[in-house]
Design a protein around this motif. Structure first.
Motif, PDB file in Angstrom:
ATOM      1  N   HIS A  16       0.067   1.919   9.593  1.00 54.77           N
ATOM      2  CA  HIS A  16       1.248   2.714   9.222  1.00 54.77           C
ATOM      3  C   HIS A  16       2.436   2.059   9.918  1.00 54.77           C
ATOM      4  O   HIS A  16       2.503   2.037  11.152  1.00 54.77           O
ATOM      5  N   SER A  22       5.470   9.561  11.213  1.00 58.41           N
ATOM      6  CA  SER A  22       4.386  10.119  10.400  1.00 58.41           C
ATOM      7  C   SER A  22       4.130  11.587  10.724  1.00 58.41           C
ATOM      8  O   SER A  22       4.151  11.993  11.876  1.00 58.41           O
ATOM      9  N   ALA A 114      -1.072  10.395   0.305  1.00 58.08           N
ATOM     10  CA  ALA A 114      -0.247  10.018  -0.855  1.00 58.08           C
ATOM     11  C   ALA A 114       0.796  11.091  -1.120  1.00 58.08           C
ATOM     12  O   ALA A 114       0.478  12.293  -1.122  1.00 58.08           O
TER      13      ALA A 114
HETATM   14  C1  FMN Z   1       7.478   2.365   0.973  1.00 59.89           C
HETATM   15  C2  FMN Z   1       6.817   3.608   0.478  1.00 59.89           C
HETATM   16  C3  FMN Z   1       6.055   3.557  -0.686  1.00 59.89           C
HETATM   17  C4  FMN Z   1       5.389   4.705  -1.134  1.00 59.89           C
HETATM   18  N1  FMN Z   1       4.639   4.599  -2.260  1.00 59.89           N
HETATM   19  C5  FMN Z   1       3.920   5.690  -2.679  1.00 59.89           C
HETATM   20  C6  FMN Z   1       3.068   5.581  -3.812  1.00 59.89           C
HETATM   21  O1  FMN Z   1       2.945   4.524  -4.442  1.00 59.89           O
HETATM   22  N2  FMN Z   1       2.382   6.684  -4.176  1.00 59.89           N
HETATM   23  C7  FMN Z   1       2.462   7.869  -3.489  1.00 59.89           C
HETATM   24  O2  FMN Z   1       1.785   8.830  -3.881  1.00 59.89           O
HETATM   25  N3  FMN Z   1       3.271   7.988  -2.400  1.00 59.89           N
HETATM   26  C8  FMN Z   1       3.993   6.922  -1.985  1.00 59.89           C
HETATM   27  N4  FMN Z   1       4.787   7.021  -0.870  1.00 59.89           N
HETATM   28  C9  FMN Z   1       4.747   8.254  -0.067  1.00 59.89           C
HETATM   29  C10 FMN Z   1       3.806   8.075   1.144  1.00 59.89           C
HETATM   30  O3  FMN Z   1       2.487   7.839   0.714  1.00 59.89           O
HETATM   31  C11 FMN Z   1       3.857   9.297   2.039  1.00 59.89           C
HETATM   32  O4  FMN Z   1       5.181   9.380   2.548  1.00 59.89           O
HETATM   33  C12 FMN Z   1       2.867   9.179   3.199  1.00 59.89           C
HETATM   34  O5  FMN Z   1       1.559   9.168   2.720  1.00 59.89           O
HETATM   35  C13 FMN Z   1       3.048  10.351   4.141  1.00 59.89           C
HETATM   36  O6  FMN Z   1       2.201  10.149   5.274  1.00 59.89           O
HETATM   37  P1  FMN Z   1       2.801  10.183   6.765  1.00 59.89           P
HETATM   38  O7  FMN Z   1       3.307  11.578   7.006  1.00 59.89           O
HETATM   39  O8  FMN Z   1       1.664   9.828   7.633  1.00 59.89           O
HETATM   40  O9  FMN Z   1       3.908   9.156   6.816  1.00 59.89           O
HETATM   41  C14 FMN Z   1       5.509   5.915  -0.426  1.00 59.89           C
HETATM   42  C15 FMN Z   1       6.302   5.964   0.746  1.00 59.89           C
HETATM   43  C16 FMN Z   1       6.945   4.827   1.189  1.00 59.89           C
HETATM   44  C17 FMN Z   1       7.783   4.906   2.431  1.00 59.89           C
END
Ligand code: FMN
Length: 207
Positions: A16, A22, A114
């Protein structure tokens, strides 16, 4: 007593790039990081300059039976670090090709958070493909290395996810990792599943 049941050495390869921000992965990591018999390896922490030490990574893989690639879903794939890791660590003659048998028989899966909801990851949803379809290059890469690719653990709908739902995912993740470690999964029930955490009770054997 628990030592008698423990059968698999589990390596969690975590990636990450902004772990300090996060919410969901933080909860999942907190739920499993200190489990006995689990190796937690944070790739961005280990290699802030992206200079992966290939021999160290290969040695870690050799020392474990099950590998969990834990990461947020970024652009329908992994964060860049995990792609770099694949490109450098899975070497010809070690992971695949003639004499490349180091990973044969080991198990591997993705544990993903996701933003998109499960309903979006359907042929008629706005992402058009299922998560398993989108993970096909990863699945096939590790199959090429002789590994058994298991269905992913997926926490969907991270945007605005409430604490109760995060707690549930964290509990289920911990339960699942313990089952991987203690070999209490009903392996034959895993085949073909879209994700392992839709109905964990059906997958984990009582011991
Ligand atoms: C660069 C980037 C690309 C992302 N692409 C996707 C994606 O393709 N599909 C999706 O469902 N979420 C996507 N997201 C959302 C992230 O998956 C989501 O913010 C993350 O899983 C949250 O987990 P965390 O709280 O640990 O950061 C994206 C976020 C970022 C920053």
């Amino acid at each position: 007593m628990i030592n008698d049941r423990r059968r698999n050495r589990v390596l969690i390869l975590f990636a990450h790039p902004a772990f300090e921000k996060s919410r969901v992965n933080r909860r999942l990591v907190d739920a499993i990081k200190d489990l006995e018999g689990i190796t937690f390896h944070d790739l961005y922490e280990a290699y802030p300059e992206l200079h992966i030490r290939v021999e160290r990574e290969q040695a870690l893989l050799e020392q474990h039976d099950v590998v969990v690639l834990q990461h947020p879903f970024f652009w329908y794939s992994t964060p860049a670090m995990l792609k770099e890791w694949e490109d450098l660590v899975l070497q010809h003659g070690w992971a695949f090709g003639k004499d490349g048998t180091a990973l044969q028989g080991k198990k591997i899966l993705n544990a993903i958070t996701a933003g998109g909801r499960e309903s979006a990851y359907q042929p008629k949803g706005y992402n058009h493909f299922t998560i398993r379809q989108l993970l096909a290059p990863i699945e096939q890469s590790f199959r090429l290395c002789g590994m058994e690719y298991l269905p992913p653990f997926v926490a969907h709908g991270t945007h605005g996810m409430g604490h109760e739902v995060m707690d549930r995912h964290a509990d289920e993740y911990r339960r699942f990792i313990i089952a991987l470690r203690d070999d209490t999964l009903n392996w034959s029930a895993l085949a073909g599943l879209e994700r392992v955490n839709a109905d964990l009770d059906a997958l984990i054997r009582d011991v």
